[in-house]
Write a protein that holds these residues in place. Structure first.
Motif, PDB file in Angstrom:
ATOM      1  N   ALA A   1       0.748  -0.972   0.147  1.00 57.21           N
ATOM      2  CA  ALA A   1       0.011   0.119  -0.007  1.00 57.21           C
ATOM      3  C   ALA A   1       0.871   1.386  -0.102  1.00 57.21           C
TER       4      ALA A   1
ATOM      5  N   GLN B   1      -8.095   1.022   1.536  1.00 59.43           N
ATOM      6  CA  GLN B   1      -6.883   1.719   1.032  1.00 59.43           C
ATOM      7  C   GLN B   1      -7.110   2.574  -0.228  1.00 59.43           C
TER       8      GLN B   1
ATOM      9  N   ILE C   1      -4.231  -0.556   7.468  1.00 59.98           N
ATOM     10  CA  ILE C   1      -4.919   0.669   7.266  1.00 59.98           C
ATOM     11  C   ILE C   1      -4.269   1.983   8.113  1.00 59.98           C
TER      12      ILE C   1
ATOM     13  N   LEU D   1      -1.034   3.010   6.449  1.00 57.31           N
ATOM     14  CA  LEU D   1      -1.108   3.937   5.600  1.00 57.31           C
ATOM     15  C   LEU D   1      -1.670   5.369   5.746  1.00 57.31           C
TER      16      LEU D   1
END
Ligand code: EPU
Length: 417
Positions: free
Chosen positions: A28, A169, A193, A196
Motif C-alpha cells: 500500500a 486503502q 490501514i 497507510l
C-alpha cells in the motif's frame, strides 16, 4: 531460484527470531508514492517477491524506482507516462489494483484489468469501484479493463458493503486529493490501514479515525514526499508464534507488536501455550500438551484469515476436536488435502475444517498452494516424522522474507533446493 524446501521434523525452535516489515502495509505504501511528484523513501520493507513486484508495477507507469538497500525503496513519480499498468503485471498481484485510487485522483483517469492473486475464493472489487463512483468517477468496462475517469474527485460519504482492506486503502488514497471531505463508513480497521494513514499524513494528507470503522479524509490540493518506516508484519510474527507452539519450543519474536496480535495470543493461551507480551516482542513457550480450540477467521481485531491455515496446522497437534471457521474468504481451506497427506485427521465442509487431534504427522511431498497454505505446511513439517518436501515455495518467498533462514537460525532443520 530454489523450488522446494526439504524439512526434517522434530526439532523444537528455541532462541530469538526477528520480524520484517509488513507485506501488506508495504504494498500500500508503494502505491501511495503515485500521489506526488516528490521523492518518497520507504524503509523497513520486507525483502520479498510481492514488494519487488509492486515496484515493477509502478515502474511500468514511468515511476523512477531505486532500491538503496534490500529493506528500502526510493520512489519518484514526477514523470508518470501511463495511467494503465501492464495487464500481465496486474493479473498476478491483487495489490496492484491499488494504483487505481492514486492515479485517478492525481491524473483524472486510471485503467486496470480485474486483479489476480491467490486462489482463496471470490475476490470482487465492487467496493473499490463503488467508492470511486461515489466520489464522482465514471466507471466503465473497456475491453478487459476497468476504466475510471473523473474531472476532479469530490469528497463523499461512502458506505462500504464489506470492510475490505484493499478497498478501504484504495478509496483513502483517492480521497486524499479529492475536493472536500470523504467519510468511509464500515471501513476496514486492520493495522495496515493505520500504517497507510500514518504515511499519508506524513505526506500532508489529513486522515482521521484509521483503525476504527469510520475513516475521515479531508481532501488536499496536493501532497508532498515523505520518509516512512513500514510497520512490523503481524502475520509473519503470528506464524513464528505458532511455529514455537507446534514445535514444542520456546521462542522470542523480536519486533512483534503484541497489540496487533491479541486474537492469536488469546487462542494460543486457550490452547495451553504460554505467551508473554512485551513492548516490541512476544515470547511463546509450548506446554507438554496442547488443547483443542475453535477459531473463527474474521476481520480485525478478530483472528486474521492469514493465520487461519497456520492455526489449523497447530490444531492437528491439540487433544480433542477443533473447529476452524473461515469467515472472510469462501475458498481458503484447500490446504486441508495437503495436511491430510501428512496424516492429519481433518475434514473440510466448505468454509469449516474439523480437526481431530493429536495425530502424528509424517513427512511426505506436499505443495504450497498460496502463501499462508505454504506456511501451514511448513509448520506441520516442523513436527512431522521424517522429511517433508514442500514444492512451489515461490508462494512463501512472495510473502515471507527468507523464512527458511530465519527458522534455521532458531533450530529448524530445513534447506532449499
Ligand atoms: N470483498 C468484497 N468486495 C470487494 C472487496 C472484497 O466483497 O470489493 C470481500 C472478498 O470477497 C472477501 C472479503 O471481502 O470475502 C475480504 O477481502 P478484502 O478485500 O478485505 O481482502 P484484500 O484487501 O483483497 C487483504 C490482504 C490479504 C488478506 C485480506 C483480509 C493485501 C495485499 N492483501 O486482501 O492478504 O487476507 O486483506 O485480511 O493487503 C495474504 O497476505 O496472504 C493475503 C491474502
Amino acid at each position: 531460484m530454489a523450488e522446494r524446501f526439504i524439512v526434517e521434523g522434530g526439532h523444537p525452535l528455541r532462541g530469538s527470531v526477528s520480524v520484517s516489515g509488513s507485506k501488506n502495509a508495504a504494498v500500500a505504501a508503494v502505491a501511495a508514492a503515485l500521489l506526488v511528484a516528490d521523492d518518497c523513501y520507504l524503509e523497513n520493507l520486507p525483502d520479498i517477491g510481492d514488494v519487488a513486484y509492486m515496484a515493477r508495477v509502478l515502474e511500468s507507469l514511468g515511476v523512477e524506482v531505486k532500491r538503496p538497500s534490500p529493506s528500502s525503496l526510493h520512489l519518484n513519480a514526477s514523470r508518470v507516462t501511463s495511467t494503465s499498468p501492464a495487464s500481465e503485471l496486474v493479473v498476478s498481484l491483487r495489490a496492484s489494483f491499488m494504483v487505481m485510487g492514486p492515479l485517478l485522483a492525481r491524473f483524472g483517469q486510471a485503467a486496470c484489468p480485474p486483479p489476480g492473486g491467490d486462489v482463496i475464493g471470490q475476490r470482487p472489487i465492487d467496493v473499490h469501484l463503488a467508492g470511486f463512483a461515489a466520489m464522482g468517477a465514471d466507471i466503465r468496462r473497456q475491453g478487459e479493463k476497468f476504466l475510471a475517469e473523473a474531472r476532479g474527485l469530490r469528497g463523499a460519504r461512502i458506505f462500504m458493503d464489506y470492510p475490505s482492506v484493499l478497498g478501504t486503502q484504495n478509496v483513502m488514497l483517492a480521497a486524499t486529493l479529492a475536493k472536500g471531505t470523504t467519510v468511509i463508513i464500515n471501513a476496514a480497521a486492520e493495522p495496515e490501514i493505520v500504517g497507510l494513514a500514518e504515511l499519508l499524513n506524513k505526506m500532508g494528507a489529513r486522515v482521521h479515525g484509521a483503525g476504527g470503522h469510520t475513516v475521515e479524509i479531508e481532501g488536499m490540493e496536493a501532497l508532498h514526499g515523505a520518509r516512512h518506516a513500514i510497520i512490523p508484519d503481524r502475520i509473519e510474527a503470528g506464524t513464528f508464534a505458532i511455529a514455537a507452539a507446534i514445535s514444542g519450543g520456546d521462542l522470542r519474536i523480536a519486533g512483534a507488536v503484541p497489540q496487533h496480535l491479541q486474537s492469536l495470543v488469546a487462542k494460543l493461551r486457550e490452547a495451553g501455550a504460554r505467551v508473554d507480551e512485551d513492548e516490541g516482542s512476544l515470547s511463546v513457550c509450548c506446554p507438554s500438551e496442547l488443547r483443542a480450540v475453535s477459531i473463527q477467521a474474521v476481520p480485525y481485531p478478530g483472528l486474521p484469515t492469514d493465520l487461519q491455515a497456520p492455526m489449523a496446522a497447530l490444531l492437528t497437534q491439540a487433544t480433542g476436536v477443533s473447529y476452524v471457521h473461515e469467515r472472510v474468504f469462501d475458498n481458503r481451506l484447500l490446504y486441508v488435502s495437503e495436511l491430510r497427506k501428512m496424516g492429519a485427521e481433518v475434514v473440510s465442509t466448505g468454509t469449516t475444517a474439523i480437526i481431530s487431534g493429536p495425530t502424528p504427522l509424517v513427512g511426505t511431498s506436499v505443495r504450497a498452494l498460496d502463501i499462508r497454505a505454504g506456511a501451514a505446511l511448513l509448520l506441520a513439517a516442523l513436527v512431522a516424522r521424517g522429511r517433508t518436501e514442500i514444492s512451489d515455495i515461490y508462494h512463501l518467498n512472495r510473502g515471507y522474507q527468507r523464512i527458511d533462514e530465519k527458522l534455521r537460525s532458531v533450530g529448524a532443520v530445513i534447506h532449499a533446493e
